[in-house]
Design a protein around this motif. Sequence first.
Motif, PDB file in Angstrom:
ATOM      1  N   SER A   3       0.769  -1.259   0.000  1.00  8.72           N
ATOM      2  CA  SER A   3       0.000   0.000   0.000  1.00  8.72           C
ATOM      3  C   SER A   3       0.795   1.302   0.000  1.00  8.72           C
ATOM      4  O   SER A   3       0.216   2.364   0.127  1.00  8.72           O
ATOM      5  CB  SER A   3      -1.043   0.037   1.129  1.00  8.72           C
ATOM      6  N   LEU A   4       2.093   1.245  -0.146  1.00 14.61           N
ATOM      7  CA  LEU A   4       2.815   2.508  -0.267  1.00 14.61           C
ATOM      8  C   LEU A   4       2.693   3.098  -1.672  1.00 14.61           C
ATOM      9  O   LEU A   4       2.988   4.259  -1.883  1.00 14.61           O
ATOM     10  CB  LEU A   4       4.297   2.313   0.059  1.00 14.61           C
ATOM     11  N   GLY A   5       2.225   2.269  -2.637  1.00 17.29           N
ATOM     12  CA  GLY A   5       2.348   2.570  -4.054  1.00 17.29           C
ATOM     13  C   GLY A   5       1.779   3.839  -4.648  1.00 17.29           C
ATOM     14  O   GLY A   5       0.865   3.778  -5.473  1.00 17.29           O
ATOM     15  N   ALA A   6       2.300   4.993  -4.270  1.00 14.70           N
ATOM     16  CA  ALA A   6       1.964   6.206  -5.010  1.00 14.70           C
ATOM     17  C   ALA A   6       3.260   6.829  -5.511  1.00 14.70           C
ATOM     18  O   ALA A   6       3.347   8.036  -5.712  1.00 14.70           O
ATOM     19  CB  ALA A   6       1.186   7.184  -4.138  1.00 14.70           C
ATOM     20  N   PHE A   7       4.240   5.954  -5.715  1.00 15.22           N
ATOM     21  CA  PHE A   7       5.559   6.447  -6.108  1.00 15.22           C
ATOM     22  C   PHE A   7       5.506   7.192  -7.432  1.00 15.22           C
ATOM     23  O   PHE A   7       6.261   8.126  -7.667  1.00 15.22           O
ATOM     24  CB  PHE A   7       6.549   5.275  -6.202  1.00 15.22           C
ATOM     25  N   TYR A   8       4.598   6.760  -8.307  1.00 14.69           N
ATOM     26  CA  TYR A   8       4.529   7.397  -9.624  1.00 14.69           C
ATOM     27  C   TYR A   8       4.176   8.886  -9.520  1.00 14.69           C
ATOM     28  O   TYR A   8       4.567   9.677 -10.365  1.00 14.69           O
ATOM     29  CB  TYR A   8       3.530   6.653 -10.529  1.00 14.69           C
ATOM     30  N   VAL A   9       3.444   9.244  -8.477  1.00 10.91           N
ATOM     31  CA  VAL A   9       3.059  10.653  -8.318  1.00 10.91           C
ATOM     32  C   VAL A   9       4.307  11.498  -8.006  1.00 10.91           C
ATOM     33  O   VAL A   9       4.495  12.584  -8.554  1.00 10.91           O
ATOM     34  CB  VAL A   9       2.020  10.817  -7.189  1.00 10.91           C
ATOM     35  N   ILE A  10       5.153  10.960  -7.149  1.00  5.33           N
ATOM     36  CA  ILE A  10       6.402  11.653  -6.824  1.00  5.33           C
ATOM     37  C   ILE A  10       7.285  11.731  -8.078  1.00  5.33           C
ATOM     38  O   ILE A  10       7.887  12.775  -8.356  1.00  5.33           O
ATOM     39  CB  ILE A  10       7.145  10.914  -5.677  1.00  5.33           C
ATOM     40  N   ASP A  11       7.316  10.626  -8.836  1.00  2.00           N
ATOM     41  CA  ASP A  11       8.101  10.620 -10.089  1.00  2.00           C
ATOM     42  C   ASP A  11       7.620  11.713 -11.039  1.00  2.00           C
ATOM     43  O   ASP A  11       8.432  12.421 -11.650  1.00  2.00           O
ATOM     44  CB  ASP A  11       7.982   9.270 -10.804  1.00  2.00           C
ATOM     45  N   ASP A  12       6.291  11.835 -11.167  1.00  7.15           N
ATOM     46  CA  ASP A  12       5.717  12.854 -12.061  1.00  7.15           C
ATOM     47  C   ASP A  12       6.121  14.256 -11.613  1.00  7.15           C
ATOM     48  O   ASP A  12       6.548  15.083 -12.424  1.00  7.15           O
ATOM     49  CB  ASP A  12       4.177  12.799 -12.015  1.00  7.15           C
ATOM     50  N   ALA A  13       5.956  14.514 -10.322  1.00  9.09           N
ATOM     51  CA  ALA A  13       6.285  15.848  -9.803  1.00  9.09           C
ATOM     52  C   ALA A  13       7.762  16.143 -10.031  1.00  9.09           C
ATOM     53  O   ALA A  13       8.135  17.243 -10.465  1.00  9.09           O
ATOM     54  CB  ALA A  13       5.942  15.933  -8.319  1.00  9.09           C
ATOM     55  N   LYS A  14       8.598  15.135  -9.768  1.00 13.55           N
ATOM     56  CA  LYS A  14      10.039  15.339  -9.909  1.00 13.55           C
ATOM     57  C   LYS A  14      10.410  15.599 -11.369  1.00 13.55           C
ATOM     58  O   LYS A  14      11.244  16.466 -11.666  1.00 13.55           O
ATOM     59  CB  LYS A  14      10.768  14.109  -9.359  1.00 13.55           C
ATOM     60  N   ALA A  15       9.773  14.884 -12.297  1.00 17.01           N
ATOM     61  CA  ALA A  15      10.068  15.095 -13.718  1.00 17.01           C
ATOM     62  C   ALA A  15       9.742  16.531 -14.118  1.00 17.01           C
ATOM     63  O   ALA A  15      10.507  17.181 -14.844  1.00 17.01           O
ATOM     64  CB  ALA A  15       9.277  14.097 -14.568  1.00 17.01           C
ATOM     65  N   LYS A  16       8.607  17.041 -13.626  1.00 15.92           N
ATOM     66  CA  LYS A  16       8.249  18.422 -13.944  1.00 15.92           C
ATOM     67  C   LYS A  16       9.220  19.399 -13.304  1.00 15.92           C
ATOM     68  O   LYS A  16       9.567  20.427 -13.902  1.00 15.92           O
ATOM     69  CB  LYS A  16       6.821  18.714 -13.468  1.00 15.92           C
ATOM     70  N   LEU A  17       9.653  19.087 -12.086  1.00 17.85           N
ATOM     71  CA  LEU A  17      10.616  19.968 -11.414  1.00 17.85           C
ATOM     72  C   LEU A  17      11.949  19.988 -12.155  1.00 17.85           C
ATOM     73  O   LEU A  17      12.608  21.029 -12.246  1.00 17.85           O
ATOM     74  CB  LEU A  17      10.840  19.500  -9.964  1.00 17.85           C
TER      75      LEU A  17
END
Length: 325
Positions: free
Chosen positions: A100-114
């Motif tokens: 249930s930790l699996g929201a890593f993709y959201v952090i990946d998305d934010a980081k890519a935009k940053l």
Amino acid sequence: MATFAPMKLIIFPITFLLLITIFQQSKAALDAHYYDQTCPQAEKIVSETVRNASIYDPKVPARILRMFFHDCFIRGCDASVLLDSTPQNQAEKDGPPNISLGAFYVIDDAKAKLEKACPHIVSCADVIALAARDVVVMSGGPYWNVLKGRKDGRVSKASETINLPAPTFNVTQLIQSFSNRGLSIKDMVALSGGHTLGFSHCSSFESRLRSFSSLHDIDPSMNLELARNLRNTCPKPNLDRNAGQFLDSTSSTFDNYYYKQLVVGRGVFGSDQSLFGDYRTRWIVGAFANDERLFFREFASSMVKLGSVGVIENGEVRVKCRVVK
Ligand code: HEM
Ligand SMILES: *[C@@H]1O[C@H](CO)[C@@H](O)[C@H](O)[C@H]1NC(C)=O
Ligand SMILES: *[C@@H]1O[C@H](CO)[C@@H](O)[C@H](O)[C@H]1NC(C)=O
Ligand SMILES: *[C@@H]1O[C@H](CO)[C@@H](O)[C@H](O)[C@H]1NC(C)=O
């Protein structure tokens, strides 16, 4: 005049030393304005990404909040929770309570935009801290200024997730686990309020439902009606690995309902319920149950403290949050 000379001789080096200490501390300390010059859009980029992702997947807020907790409790808030396993190393995210930790993709998305907006500036650890604040606000909880300037670590070990508190912990064990990270009893009770969001699988609480102890089949601190319902939700044998229970009956709203449930024996985890069963924490649970504004204030200040646990100085700013540079 002559009598002052020796004083000056003493005071000068003391002042000098003080200045040096203050200077060194301010170098390591986190700062609310850390990206004001280097990436003024940082907070907006993160909050828009998190907001959009949460519309598509309502599980995102709870997962991100829990991610921040796990990150800070293992090796400090250094984004070690985001690193992927490699052939040589099993990472935290693949450690024992990885469900249930699996929201890593959201952090990946934010980081890519940053990385597009301001390359190599914003650490992954800061992205998690910002995202955790954003999901609380989005869910109706309090706002706080996130201190920034964390660096990302280079190590992530599955074996270290054993140091997370377990849902079977009693108050003594919970207090110990939090105080090991410089967090007080009040911080522990306030941060446990994070369970106002989200879901738990049966495995995290089913020991309370059957053969609990030599004296009690069901955990006597659990409301009987809840216990009966949870036995239905989590039959034995259980063929549904995804079965479980929302931690709070208003599980997508950040409110003080979690504490109200503890007062009537409706906490899902033994660790949650124990907060109302011990004199050291019961009065704080009562206060938060009665006064949501008080809970919000204390939660916000404890989240700031959680966000400075074990912050490292000699880390890096990753380009992709899943791999070290
Ligand atoms: C006090 C000690 C704590 C213990 C023993 C604990 C334990 C757990 C467990 C066992 C789960 C369910 C995992 C599963 O079965 O899927 C869970 C979920 C969760 N925890 Fe905690 N936790 C603690 C503190 C915290 C803190 C401090 C926060 C954040 C401030 C937090 C936020 C959450 C959230 C949001 C979920 C739901 C995750 C989801 O729905 O995917 N927990 N916790
Ligand atoms: C919003 O989130 C969805 C699902 O994660 C994604 O497909 C979409 O590209 C996002 N849109 C924006 C503008 O970020
Ligand atoms: C949990 O960890 C195992 C390895 O220990 C891995 O195979 C599995 O994909 C992980 N599950 C999630 C949801 O990350
Ligand atoms: C809490 O758990 C620890 C470890 O299992 C145990 O030693 C202690 O007696 C328990 N009870 C209380 C009230 O702290």
